[in-house]
Design a protein around this motif. Structure first.
Motif, PDB file in Angstrom:
ATOM      1  N   LEU A 114       8.641   1.177   3.509  1.00 36.98           N
ATOM      2  CA  LEU A 114       8.630   2.595   3.133  1.00 36.98           C
ATOM      3  C   LEU A 114       9.987   3.412   3.055  1.00 36.98           C
ATOM      4  CD1 LEU A 114       5.547   3.887   5.141  1.00 36.98           C
ATOM      5  CD2 LEU A 114       5.569   3.274   2.890  1.00 36.98           C
ATOM      6  N   HIS A 115      11.019   2.538   3.383  1.00 40.23           N
ATOM      7  CA  HIS A 115      12.543   2.806   3.193  1.00 40.23           C
ATOM      8  C   HIS A 115      12.509   4.205   4.121  1.00 40.23           C
ATOM      9  CE1 HIS A 115      13.843   0.496  -0.007  1.00 40.23           C
ATOM     10  NE2 HIS A 115      12.424   0.510  -0.394  1.00 40.23           N
ATOM     11  N   PRO A 116      12.048   3.872   5.652  1.00 37.51           N
ATOM     12  CA  PRO A 116      12.308   5.247   6.417  1.00 37.51           C
ATOM     13  C   PRO A 116      13.933   5.567   6.805  1.00 37.51           C
ATOM     14  CG  PRO A 116      11.717   3.248   7.739  1.00 37.51           C
ATOM     15  CD  PRO A 116      11.594   2.786   6.179  1.00 37.51           C
ATOM     16  N   GLN A 117      14.289   6.655   7.056  1.00 34.38           N
ATOM     17  CA  GLN A 117      15.573   6.812   7.770  1.00 34.38           C
ATOM     18  C   GLN A 117      15.619   6.562   9.342  1.00 34.38           C
ATOM     19  OE1 GLN A 117      15.692  10.952   5.475  1.00 34.38           O
ATOM     20  NE2 GLN A 117      17.969  10.042   5.704  1.00 34.38           N
ATOM     21  N   VAL A 118      14.388   6.468   9.885  1.00 37.44           N
ATOM     22  CA  VAL A 118      14.491   6.174  11.455  1.00 37.44           C
ATOM     23  C   VAL A 118      13.155   5.396  11.549  1.00 37.44           C
ATOM     24  CG1 VAL A 118      13.159   8.491  11.983  1.00 37.44           C
ATOM     25  CG2 VAL A 118      14.313   7.235  13.801  1.00 37.44           C
ATOM     26  N   LEU A 119      12.954   4.468  12.180  1.00 37.53           N
ATOM     27  CA  LEU A 119      11.929   3.438  12.790  1.00 37.53           C
ATOM     28  C   LEU A 119      11.527   3.932  14.168  1.00 37.53           C
ATOM     29  CD1 LEU A 119      10.383   1.331  11.431  1.00 37.53           C
ATOM     30  CD2 LEU A 119      11.403  -0.434  12.606  1.00 37.53           C
TER      31      LEU A 119
ATOM     32  N   GLU B  72       0.759  -1.244   0.133  1.00 38.20           N
ATOM     33  CA  GLU B  72      -0.102   0.093  -0.047  1.00 38.20           C
ATOM     34  C   GLU B  72       0.872   1.242   0.031  1.00 38.20           C
ATOM     35  OE1 GLU B  72      -3.745   2.392   0.138  1.00 38.20           O
ATOM     36  OE2 GLU B  72      -3.259   0.148  -0.440  1.00 38.20           O
ATOM     37  N   GLY B  73       1.550   1.483   0.767  1.00 35.16           N
ATOM     38  CA  GLY B  73       2.524   2.569   0.807  1.00 35.16           C
ATOM     39  C   GLY B  73       3.515   2.797  -0.189  1.00 35.16           C
ATOM     40  N   PRO B  74       4.344   1.678  -0.411  1.00 34.89           N
ATOM     41  CA  PRO B  74       5.212   1.749  -1.472  1.00 34.89           C
ATOM     42  C   PRO B  74       4.800   2.070  -3.083  1.00 34.89           C
ATOM     43  CG  PRO B  74       5.986   0.206  -0.136  1.00 34.89           C
ATOM     44  CD  PRO B  74       4.663   0.380   0.336  1.00 34.89           C
ATOM     45  N   VAL B  75       3.711   1.521  -3.194  1.00 31.31           N
ATOM     46  CA  VAL B  75       3.113   1.643  -4.359  1.00 31.31           C
ATOM     47  C   VAL B  75       2.018   2.683  -4.695  1.00 31.31           C
ATOM     48  CG1 VAL B  75       1.798   0.426  -6.394  1.00 31.31           C
ATOM     49  CG2 VAL B  75       3.420  -0.784  -5.137  1.00 31.31           C
ATOM     50  N   GLN B  76       1.174   2.671  -3.833  1.00 29.54           N
ATOM     51  CA  GLN B  76       0.021   3.785  -3.806  1.00 29.54           C
ATOM     52  C   GLN B  76       0.217   5.114  -3.121  1.00 29.54           C
ATOM     53  OE1 GLN B  76      -2.730   2.967  -5.075  1.00 29.54           O
ATOM     54  NE2 GLN B  76      -2.304   0.824  -5.441  1.00 29.54           N
ATOM     55  N   VAL B  77       1.444   5.323  -2.435  1.00 29.96           N
ATOM     56  CA  VAL B  77       1.858   6.504  -1.774  1.00 29.96           C
ATOM     57  C   VAL B  77       2.939   6.943  -2.515  1.00 29.96           C
ATOM     58  CG1 VAL B  77       2.490   7.921   0.239  1.00 29.96           C
ATOM     59  CG2 VAL B  77       0.492   5.996   0.508  1.00 29.96           C
ATOM     60  N   GLN B  78       4.001   6.186  -2.543  1.00 32.16           N
ATOM     61  CA  GLN B  78       5.219   6.595  -3.054  1.00 32.16           C
ATOM     62  C   GLN B  78       5.546   6.267  -4.567  1.00 32.16           C
ATOM     63  OE1 GLN B  78       7.915   4.257  -0.442  1.00 32.16           O
ATOM     64  NE2 GLN B  78       7.837   5.962   0.952  1.00 32.16           N
ATOM     65  N   GLY B  79       4.557   5.550  -5.112  1.00 29.16           N
ATOM     66  CA  GLY B  79       4.459   5.188  -6.795  1.00 29.16           C
ATOM     67  C   GLY B  79       5.606   4.478  -7.125  1.00 29.16           C
ATOM     68  N   HIS B  80       6.247   3.512  -6.316  1.00 31.47           N
ATOM     69  CA  HIS B  80       7.302   2.417  -6.631  1.00 31.47           C
ATOM     70  C   HIS B  80       6.579   1.573  -7.686  1.00 31.47           C
ATOM     71  CE1 HIS B  80       9.820   3.468  -2.760  1.00 31.47           C
ATOM     72  NE2 HIS B  80       9.680   4.493  -3.734  1.00 31.47           N
ATOM     73  N   ASP B  81       7.503   0.938  -8.406  1.00 26.05           N
ATOM     74  CA  ASP B  81       7.351  -0.286  -9.418  1.00 26.05           C
ATOM     75  C   ASP B  81       6.364  -1.447  -8.766  1.00 26.05           C
ATOM     76  OD1 ASP B  81       7.544  -1.599 -12.056  1.00 26.05           O
ATOM     77  OD2 ASP B  81       8.467  -2.783 -10.555  1.00 26.05           O
ATOM     78  N   PRO B  82       5.384  -2.012  -8.837  1.00 27.35           N
ATOM     79  CA  PRO B  82       4.584  -2.857  -8.190  1.00 27.35           C
ATOM     80  C   PRO B  82       5.606  -4.062  -8.340  1.00 27.35           C
ATOM     81  CG  PRO B  82       2.864  -1.854  -9.800  1.00 27.35           C
ATOM     82  CD  PRO B  82       4.425  -1.293 -10.061  1.00 27.35           C
ATOM     83  N   ASP B  83       6.277  -4.603  -9.401  1.00 24.24           N
ATOM     84  CA  ASP B  83       6.868  -5.870  -9.183  1.00 24.24           C
ATOM     85  C   ASP B  83       8.070  -5.700  -8.279  1.00 24.24           C
ATOM     86  OD1 ASP B  83       5.293  -7.079 -10.912  1.00 24.24           O
ATOM     87  OD2 ASP B  83       6.398  -6.428 -12.704  1.00 24.24           O
ATOM     88  N   GLU B  84       8.936  -4.518  -8.460  1.00 24.54           N
ATOM     89  CA  GLU B  84      10.122  -4.255  -7.464  1.00 24.54           C
ATOM     90  C   GLU B  84       9.433  -4.131  -5.999  1.00 24.54           C
ATOM     91  OE1 GLU B  84      12.236  -0.929  -8.623  1.00 24.54           O
ATOM     92  OE2 GLU B  84      12.751  -1.551 -10.669  1.00 24.54           O
ATOM     93  N   ALA B  85       8.257  -3.562  -5.713  1.00 25.70           N
ATOM     94  CA  ALA B  85       8.076  -3.231  -4.354  1.00 25.70           C
ATOM     95  C   ALA B  85       7.584  -4.898  -3.954  1.00 25.70           C
ATOM     96  CB  ALA B  85       6.761  -2.586  -4.172  1.00 25.70           C
ATOM     97  N   THR B  86       6.749  -5.715  -4.807  1.00 22.82           N
ATOM     98  CA  THR B  86       6.453  -7.043  -4.412  1.00 22.82           C
ATOM     99  C   THR B  86       8.006  -7.989  -3.932  1.00 22.82           C
ATOM    100  OG1 THR B  86       4.669  -6.866  -5.720  1.00 22.82           O
ATOM    101  CG2 THR B  86       5.324  -9.232  -5.247  1.00 22.82           C
TER     102      THR B  86
END
Length: 260
Positions: free
Chosen positions: A171-176, A118-132
């Motif tokens: 989401l590739h955060p810099q801090v968790l 949801e976050g990487p694809v819908q919010v950040q616009g990443h490639d679905p295959d790579e995100a999967t």
């Protein structure tokens, strides 16, 4: 994850944080810093302000005053700025952190894989295959290989919390940011979640953790902040947990450790 050395400038910097709910002042001028690759534990009694500090870092709570900076994103909550500018500042700050909640907060109608995408694809616009592909790798990292098509209700509480951690990492955060990640779990499930967080700390992730698991904090924390009454009453390394300076810290630790 950033690979900056631990000797670099602080990744997270908070100055003069204030927050009140009606007449109750929850935070009364909190300062903290966290460097890249370190784990910071926030401990303290209920109502001390530790969760409000954590939620202020990604503006789930909006401070009344003070400055929060994560990497190159900064918000001065005491400054008067146009609404559009403030929305941009807040969005930039949130984009640099990932939040793990007490109670999972997974989408019940989505599969585990759907939650992670949801976050990487819908919010950040990443490639679905790579995100999967990355989502599957993250699930394996948290010990959940093979549950991609399961729904949250089919998982144990510990498994759901580990999905929540993987979702934040996606989401590739810099801090968790972790808010009492084991507080809603049955005792026998706590260990599996703490093991994942312990591994993340060992891998060099930057972590800020609100926790009541004192022995765990002693293992993983590079710095410990004891909050009481909306201020940081004591801070330092592991010695805060083993040989605290202040009597109030000693009282708190004694009560928590006796109760467990």
């Amino acid at each position: 994850m950033s690979e900056e050395p631990r000797t670099s400038a602080p990744l997270v910097e908070v100055r003069g944080l204030h927050k009140a709910f009606d007449e109750h002042e929850v935070l009364r001028g909190v300062d903290l810093t966290a460097r890249v690759g370190t784990a910071t534990a926030l401990i303290g009694p209920s109502g001390s302000g530790k969760t409000t500090v954590l939620r202020s870092l990604n503006v789930l709570e909006t401070p009344d005053a003070g400055t929060v900076r994560i990497a190159d994103a900064e918000v001065d909550f005491g400054a008067s700025v146009p609404k559009v500018q403030r929305r941009r500042e807040v969005a930039a700050l949130r984009a640099r952190s990932g939040m793990v909640f007490q109670s999972h907060h997974l989408f019940p109608h989505k599969t585990v894989l759907g939650n992670l995408l949801e976050g990487p694809v819908q919010v950040q616009g990443h490639d679905p295959d790579e995100a999967t592909a990355e989502a599957r790798s993250l699930l394996e990292q948290v010990g959940l290989r093979g549950v991609e098509d399961s729904y949250p209700a089919q998982l144990s509480g510990g498994q759901q919390q580990r999905v929540g951690i993987a979702r934040a990492l996606a989401l590739h955060p810099q801090v968790l940011l972790l808010d009492e990640p084991t507080s809603s779990l049955d005792p026998e499930l706590v260990g599996e979640v703490l093991a994942v967080v312990r591994d993340l700390a060992a891998q060099g992730w930057t972590l800020v953790i609100v926790t009541h698991e004192i022995r765990f904090a002693r293992e993983v924390a590079d710095q410990v902040l004891f909050l009481d009454g909306g201020v940081i009453a004591e801070q330092g390394g592991a010695e805060v947990l083993t040989d605290p300076t202040h009597e109030r810290t000693r009282q708190f630790l004694s009560r928590v450790l006796e109760a467990r």
